[in-house]
Motif scaffolding. Sequence first.
Motif, PDB file in Angstrom:
ATOM      1  N   ILE A 157     105.266  76.485  23.217  1.00 36.61           N
ATOM      2  CA  ILE A 157     105.814  76.927  21.932  1.00 36.61           C
ATOM      3  C   ILE A 157     104.682  77.251  20.966  1.00 36.61           C
ATOM      4  O   ILE A 157     104.700  78.277  20.269  1.00 36.61           O
ATOM      5  CB  ILE A 157     106.724  75.838  21.336  1.00 36.61           C
ATOM      6  CG1 ILE A 157     107.906  75.562  22.262  1.00 36.61           C
ATOM      7  CG2 ILE A 157     107.240  76.259  19.956  1.00 36.61           C
ATOM      8  CD1 ILE A 157     108.631  74.277  21.953  1.00 36.61           C
ATOM      9  N   CYS A 196     103.912  80.490  28.133  1.00 42.05           N
ATOM     10  CA  CYS A 196     105.133  80.060  27.454  1.00 42.05           C
ATOM     11  C   CYS A 196     106.311  79.866  28.412  1.00 42.05           C
ATOM     12  O   CYS A 196     106.903  78.790  28.483  1.00 42.05           O
ATOM     13  CB  CYS A 196     105.483  81.074  26.370  1.00 42.05           C
ATOM     14  SG  CYS A 196     106.941  80.691  25.391  1.00 42.05           S
ATOM     15  N   PHE A 237     112.841  77.502  19.045  1.00 40.97           N
ATOM     16  CA  PHE A 237     111.457  77.163  18.708  1.00 40.97           C
ATOM     17  C   PHE A 237     111.344  77.251  17.183  1.00 40.97           C
ATOM     18  O   PHE A 237     111.630  78.307  16.611  1.00 40.97           O
ATOM     19  CB  PHE A 237     110.455  78.161  19.284  1.00 40.97           C
ATOM     20  CG  PHE A 237     110.550  78.463  20.747  1.00 40.97           C
ATOM     21  CD1 PHE A 237     111.369  77.748  21.598  1.00 40.97           C
ATOM     22  CD2 PHE A 237     109.801  79.493  21.289  1.00 40.97           C
ATOM     23  CE1 PHE A 237     111.453  78.046  22.952  1.00 40.97           C
ATOM     24  CE2 PHE A 237     109.869  79.809  22.636  1.00 40.97           C
ATOM     25  CZ  PHE A 237     110.693  79.087  23.467  1.00 40.97           C
ATOM     26  N   MET A 266     111.179  71.957  19.122  1.00 41.53           N
ATOM     27  CA  MET A 266     112.170  72.709  19.894  1.00 41.53           C
ATOM     28  C   MET A 266     113.447  71.885  19.954  1.00 41.53           C
ATOM     29  O   MET A 266     113.460  70.766  20.471  1.00 41.53           O
ATOM     30  CB  MET A 266     111.700  73.030  21.309  1.00 41.53           C
ATOM     31  CG  MET A 266     112.778  73.807  22.100  1.00 41.53           C
ATOM     32  SD  MET A 266     112.180  74.635  23.589  1.00 41.53           S
ATOM     33  CE  MET A 266     111.839  73.234  24.642  1.00 41.53           C
TER      34      MET A 266
END
Length: 335
Positions: free
Chosen positions: A83, A139, A187, A276
């Motif tokens: 993130i 990611c 996120f 998150m």
Amino acid sequence: MAQSVGILGQECFDLKKKAIAHLHDYSFMEEIPTIDYSLLFSKDHNERSKSLEHLGKACQEFGFFYLINGVEERVVEGALKGISDFFELTNQEERSEYLKKNSVDRIRWYLRSDAGENRENLKIVTHPEYHCPGKPDSCKDAIGEYLKGMHEVELGLAKAISTILGYEETYIEKEFKLEAGFDVATFNLYPPSLQSKGSIGLAEHTDPGFFVSLIQNVNGGLQMLSHKGNWITVNIPRNRIFIGIGDHLEILTNGKYKSHIHQVILDNNKVKRISMATLHGPSLDTFVAPTPGFIDDSHPPTYRGMTYKESLELNGFDEIDVQSSLIQLRMPLSL
């Protein structure tokens, strides 16, 4: 659009008044319970029984808890790095590629900085199909590994909570059709307080779905409104995941387990904070209404039944927005 306060709104108002009255009284501070996920499935009958009882109390008396031994710490740290890399290794122009395009977006980017909200976020649909930006390379795989682990935890918690409620362990999984469940991860990037345009990172709300799970890189900001009307600051230890009951478990249990109002406050943020939040929901076509086992003469049905998709879109939002409609689903109290 203005909406009537309704019964739930009045309850929320009463809780908020109690919270304000306690602002300067730190004796009300409550310790958030911790659940050891591994012990819920212990082969030792007594150990498992005590752990299930502890989970039941956490669900009924708090509505939220910390979870340990659910997903490996290494995997959680990898997801947080993924993130961070998304926000650090892409520029705003690249991220704006995911601005709203249509009502069936599966990835959506959002930026707001004003008195009512201060955050940048990216929402991705993660189940039943996993969607994630292709950049940066670090990611997608790291976050995907974490979400795969959390889906297993979701199914495990469904079994444990079903057992606690007196049903066969597959009850919630079947009622919510979790194998096709609609999960959305967000996120979040919150600014330091000195860079924000107000103290609110995210305004008061509840979350739809079965439950919400949260991981973050630094503590600060998240507050939960407890049953007693106290704002509890959530400080998540590095090896724990925060779990909060969602609106649709409240509906299924006819209010036995409650979804709690929460907010993000930036006053004490000295550095940027990433988090998150993953909303683990029923399948979009699942019709959710109070279970007959929680209804009797003393406990009439308190919520209207509706498909998960209909409830997400009830206030004019899209599926990926995963916005609560709990107030609208609450039935008026008969006199």
